[in-house]
Design a protein around this motif. Structure first.
Motif, PDB file in Angstrom:
ATOM      1  N   VAL A  61       0.808  -1.225   0.000  1.00 33.78           N
ATOM      2  CA  VAL A  61       0.000   0.000   0.000  1.00 33.78           C
ATOM      3  C   VAL A  61       0.841   1.275   0.000  1.00 33.78           C
ATOM      4  O   VAL A  61       0.571   2.201  -0.782  1.00 33.78           O
ATOM      5  CB  VAL A  61      -1.061  -0.023   1.133  1.00 33.78           C
ATOM      6  N   THR A  62       1.871   1.337   0.839  1.00 29.50           N
ATOM      7  CA  THR A  62       2.672   2.569   0.821  1.00 29.50           C
ATOM      8  C   THR A  62       3.623   2.617  -0.373  1.00 29.50           C
ATOM      9  O   THR A  62       3.785   3.694  -0.952  1.00 29.50           O
ATOM     10  CB  THR A  62       3.390   2.821   2.166  1.00 29.50           C
ATOM     11  N   PRO A  63       4.233   1.514  -0.773  1.00 27.76           N
ATOM     12  CA  PRO A  63       5.038   1.584  -2.007  1.00 27.76           C
ATOM     13  C   PRO A  63       4.256   2.083  -3.233  1.00 27.76           C
ATOM     14  O   PRO A  63       4.793   2.866  -4.011  1.00 27.76           O
ATOM     15  CB  PRO A  63       5.514   0.143  -2.201  1.00 27.76           C
ATOM     16  N   VAL A  64       2.994   1.667  -3.398  1.00 24.93           N
ATOM     17  CA  VAL A  64       2.267   2.160  -4.591  1.00 24.93           C
ATOM     18  C   VAL A  64       1.959   3.662  -4.463  1.00 24.93           C
ATOM     19  O   VAL A  64       1.966   4.375  -5.461  1.00 24.93           O
ATOM     20  CB  VAL A  64       0.974   1.361  -4.929  1.00 24.93           C
ATOM     21  N   ILE A  65       1.699   4.136  -3.235  1.00 27.78           N
ATOM     22  CA  ILE A  65       1.452   5.577  -3.057  1.00 27.78           C
ATOM     23  C   ILE A  65       2.733   6.353  -3.386  1.00 27.78           C
ATOM     24  O   ILE A  65       2.708   7.349  -4.120  1.00 27.78           O
ATOM     25  CB  ILE A  65       0.976   5.903  -1.623  1.00 27.78           C
ATOM     26  N   ARG A  66       3.860   5.862  -2.864  1.00 30.91           N
ATOM     27  CA  ARG A  66       5.144   6.512  -3.172  1.00 30.91           C
ATOM     28  C   ARG A  66       5.377   6.563  -4.675  1.00 30.91           C
ATOM     29  O   ARG A  66       5.820   7.585  -5.218  1.00 30.91           O
ATOM     30  CB  ARG A  66       6.300   5.714  -2.546  1.00 30.91           C
ATOM     31  N   GLU A  67       5.105   5.442  -5.336  1.00 33.75           N
ATOM     32  CA  GLU A  67       5.352   5.364  -6.774  1.00 33.75           C
ATOM     33  C   GLU A  67       4.429   6.317  -7.535  1.00 33.75           C
ATOM     34  O   GLU A  67       4.847   6.965  -8.489  1.00 33.75           O
ATOM     35  CB  GLU A  67       5.163   3.928  -7.251  1.00 33.75           C
ATOM     36  N   ALA A  68       3.171   6.391  -7.104  1.00 30.35           N
ATOM     37  CA  ALA A  68       2.226   7.296  -7.768  1.00 30.35           C
ATOM     38  C   ALA A  68       2.697   8.748  -7.635  1.00 30.35           C
ATOM     39  O   ALA A  68       2.638   9.527  -8.594  1.00 30.35           O
ATOM     40  CB  ALA A  68       0.832   7.124  -7.189  1.00 30.35           C
ATOM     41  N   LEU A  69       3.186   9.104  -6.446  1.00 28.05           N
ATOM     42  CA  LEU A  69       3.695  10.465  -6.237  1.00 28.05           C
ATOM     43  C   LEU A  69       4.919  10.703  -7.113  1.00 28.05           C
ATOM     44  O   LEU A  69       5.043  11.742  -7.773  1.00 28.05           O
ATOM     45  CB  LEU A  69       4.046  10.684  -4.763  1.00 28.05           C
ATOM     46  N   ALA A  70       5.825   9.729  -7.147  1.00 34.53           N
ATOM     47  CA  ALA A  70       7.053   9.886  -7.935  1.00 34.53           C
ATOM     48  C   ALA A  70       6.732  10.020  -9.418  1.00 34.53           C
ATOM     49  O   ALA A  70       7.278  10.887 -10.111  1.00 34.53           O
ATOM     50  CB  ALA A  70       7.988   8.699  -7.680  1.00 34.53           C
ATOM     51  N   LEU A  94      -9.980  -4.016   2.231  1.00 39.49           N
ATOM     52  CA  LEU A  94     -10.425  -2.622   2.267  1.00 39.49           C
ATOM     53  C   LEU A  94      -9.829  -1.876   3.464  1.00 39.49           C
ATOM     54  O   LEU A  94      -9.413  -0.721   3.354  1.00 39.49           O
ATOM     55  CB  LEU A  94     -11.954  -2.561   2.358  1.00 39.49           C
ATOM     56  N   LEU A  95      -9.790  -2.561   4.617  1.00 37.89           N
ATOM     57  CA  LEU A  95      -9.341  -1.901   5.846  1.00 37.89           C
ATOM     58  C   LEU A  95      -7.880  -1.461   5.763  1.00 37.89           C
ATOM     59  O   LEU A  95      -7.490  -0.472   6.370  1.00 37.89           O
ATOM     60  CB  LEU A  95      -9.563  -2.831   7.050  1.00 37.89           C
ATOM     61  N   VAL A  96      -7.081  -2.192   4.991  1.00 34.58           N
ATOM     62  CA  VAL A  96      -5.667  -1.816   4.835  1.00 34.58           C
ATOM     63  C   VAL A  96      -5.558  -0.476   4.109  1.00 34.58           C
ATOM     64  O   VAL A  96      -4.883   0.453   4.563  1.00 34.58           O
ATOM     65  CB  VAL A  96      -4.884  -2.914   4.077  1.00 34.58           C
ATOM     66  N   GLY A  97      -6.243  -0.359   2.986  1.00 37.00           N
ATOM     67  CA  GLY A  97      -6.193   0.890   2.222  1.00 37.00           C
ATOM     68  C   GLY A  97      -6.817   2.042   2.987  1.00 37.00           C
ATOM     69  O   GLY A  97      -6.289   3.159   2.985  1.00 37.00           O
ATOM     70  N   LEU A  98      -7.933   1.753   3.670  1.00 39.66           N
ATOM     71  CA  LEU A  98      -8.623   2.799   4.415  1.00 39.66           C
ATOM     72  C   LEU A  98      -7.751   3.315   5.569  1.00 39.66           C
ATOM     73  O   LEU A  98      -7.643   4.533   5.785  1.00 39.66           O
ATOM     74  CB  LEU A  98      -9.965   2.270   4.950  1.00 39.66           C
TER      75      LEU A  98
END
Ligand SMILES: [Zn+2]
Lengths: 327, 198
Positions: A61-70, A94-98
């Motif tokens: 979850v956090t790696p994909v957010i980092r990648e999207a920002l990059a 769902l609870l992980v992303g939320l």
């Protein structure tokens, strides 16, 4: 970043087996859309295993957010609000992303936009470069859902019909398993069907009242057809079986779309969801609008897109927000 | 330096805001409302998220979903605030709160998580290594009170503090902080599907 201030919507999606993050502008331009598919991970089980999916979402979850920002060449300081899938889907996933989305929003006092996954699929049609404008009739067909929606505006939709048993994508997956093909089944059947004769077998399409769907009988019919064949015969007829089976699913979907168009008087038809990537369905509905293939399957750009028409929940009202598996 | 600590592995989520050795504020609720607690802790201390220096997070073992809510929250905070953090075993935190006691966390399916020679394990309650008069704490000890007491163990009353893995102990036990993305849950069990595949 061009222009001053916060202008981007960060979308997060973890409802099934894709971990995804995206940055989308208010105008619906995709700045980045990162999807980490778990399909390979689940292939050995022949379907999505909730606990396996949830474990993977936490890792990604956090790696994909980092990648999207990059990829968007942006930082969280450029984000105006955070859109996250609240349901329906696998609750643990769902609870992980939320949780991650809430934490990012809280730490920056940003508003949070809880998005219904189905609204997300519809909103995949509102993205640049060719956004579709309501009203239209929408067929949403995926591994988890099969429904017909009368989309009246960006904020109003009516459910006209849905599946009584298996989803269309599920029917593809189960059919693929019976034919000894890999997972996800839709892509495999689509590919094999191109070499086969769709009229070689006649598989019955259940007639249910109204605008609902039923696919469980179809799967049983395929099971009986396969059972009569030995390994060599199955090998020889696999492509014909795949083509005929696919034909039956597509016919069921298209018939319902036509009936719904007639009843509602809607001229514009659109198809979304993973099954919208199916080449036979696209060929059978040549005038239907469809999102690009990458936006048909689950992604976060569609979640951020949907957030453009949903009221954001201001800090701190979303802190205790929970996910929902179904409605 | 401010440490935000929390543990969502058991039915009762705990959180604490700690400055060095001083516990500034503590909360107890459920995993789903963890961030509400975190928000209240900072308000109580008059602190802002950007004042946080590090995280200390319970890794379980316990509820898979609960542990993931805690770690996903920690990952989101770390990403946004540039924080590092430490993972702390929920069992170790329980043990720290009850010196000399054996931590027993309900693992469902008629099993418990516990420490055997300092190592986290999943056992049937009847297989817990108990000396006469052994002190047992945690929601597993409460759930299997009768069985444990029959075996000579001592289980404090249900409302005793020592049954809670208080997050202040996570802060106290936290080692050298690491990138939070590297912290992993202590599941101790493979998914059922893997058992079926193997
Ligand atoms: Zn979907």
């Amino acid at each position: 970043m061009e222009g001053p201030g916060r202008t981007l919507i960060l979308g997060v999606e973890t409802s099934c087996d894709e971990t995804a993050a995206a940055l989308v502008t208010e105008e619906g331009e995709i700045r980045s859309s990162v999807v980490s598919s778990q399909a390979e991970l689940h292939a050995r089980y022949g379907g999505v295993v909730p606990e396996v999916a949830s474990r993977r979402h936490l890792e990604l979850v956090t790696p994909v957010i980092r990648e999207a920002l990059a990829e968007a060449d942006a930082g969280l300081q450029d984000v105006d609000r955070i859109a996250v899938t609240r349901g329906p889907g696998l609750i643990g996933a769902l609870l992980v992303g939320l949780a991650a989305a809430k934490a990012v929003a809280w730490s920056r006092r940003l508003p949070l936009v809880p998005v219904d996954h189905l609204d997300g699929h519809v909103a995949s049609l509102y993205l640049q470069p060719d956004p579709l404008d309501p009203p239209f009739l929408c067929l949403l067909a995926s591994g988890g859902h099969t429904m017909l929606l009368d989309v009246r505006s960006h904020t109003e939709r009516e459910l006209l019909g849905s599946t009584l048993d298996d989803a269309a994508g599920e029917a593809f997956d189960k059919g693929a398993r019976l034919l000894g093909l890999g997972y996800p089944g839709g892509r495999e059947i689509d590919r094999l069907a191109r070499e086969g004769d769709p009229s070689a077998y006649v598989f019955p399409v259940a007639r249910v009242p109204g605008l609902d769907f039923s696919f469980s009988g179809l799967k049983t019919a395929l099971l009986y057809a396969v059972r009569e064949l030995d390994a060599d015969e199955l090998e020889a007829r696999r492509s014909n079986l795949a083509a005929s089976y696919q034909h039956a699913i597509v016919r069921a979907l298209v018939e319902r779309v036509r009936e719904a168009a007639e009843q509602t008087g809607r001229e514009q038809v659109a198809i979304v969801g993973g099954v919208a990537a199916n080449s036979a369905l696209r060929a059978a509905l040549p005038d239907a609008a469809a999102a690009p293939l990458a936006l048909c399957t689950d992604n976060a750009a569609m979640i951020a897109s949907a957030a453009r028409w949903i009221d954001a929940v201001p800090y701190p009202k979303y802190l205790a927000l929970d996910a929902y598996a179904s409605r | 330096m401010l440490t935000l600590a929390f543990d969502t592995a058991t039915a009762v989520a705990t959180s604490a805001l700690v400055d060095g050795d001083e516990v500034l504020a503590e909360r107890v609720s459920r995993a789903q409302t963890l961030l509400e607690d975190v928000d209240a802790l900072l308000r109580q201390a008059g602190a802002h998220p950007s004042d946080l220096g590090r995280l200390a997070v319970g890794l379980g073992p316990g509820s898979f979903t609960g542990v993931r809510i805690g770690l996903a929250t920690a990952r989101g905070l770390a990403l946004s605030l540039g924080l590092r953090g430490s993972g702390v075993s929920t069992l170790a935190a329980l043990a720290a709160g009850a010196p000399g006691g054996l931590p027993v966390v309900d693992a469902k399916r008629r099993e418990v998580f516990t420490l055997v020679d300092g190592e986290a394990q999943v056992l049937a309650p009847a297989d817990l290594p108990l000396d006469e008069g052994a002190l047992c704490v945690g929601d597993g000890a409460k759930r299997y009170r009768q069985l444990l007491e029959e075996r000579g163990a001592v289980v404090p009353p249900d409302d005793d503090e020592r049954h809670l893995p208080r997050a202040r102990f996570h802060a106290a036990l936290a080692g050298e902080p690491r990138p939070v993305d590297e912290l992993e849950p202590l599941y101790l069990r493979v998914p059922d599907a893997d058992r079926n595949v193997q």
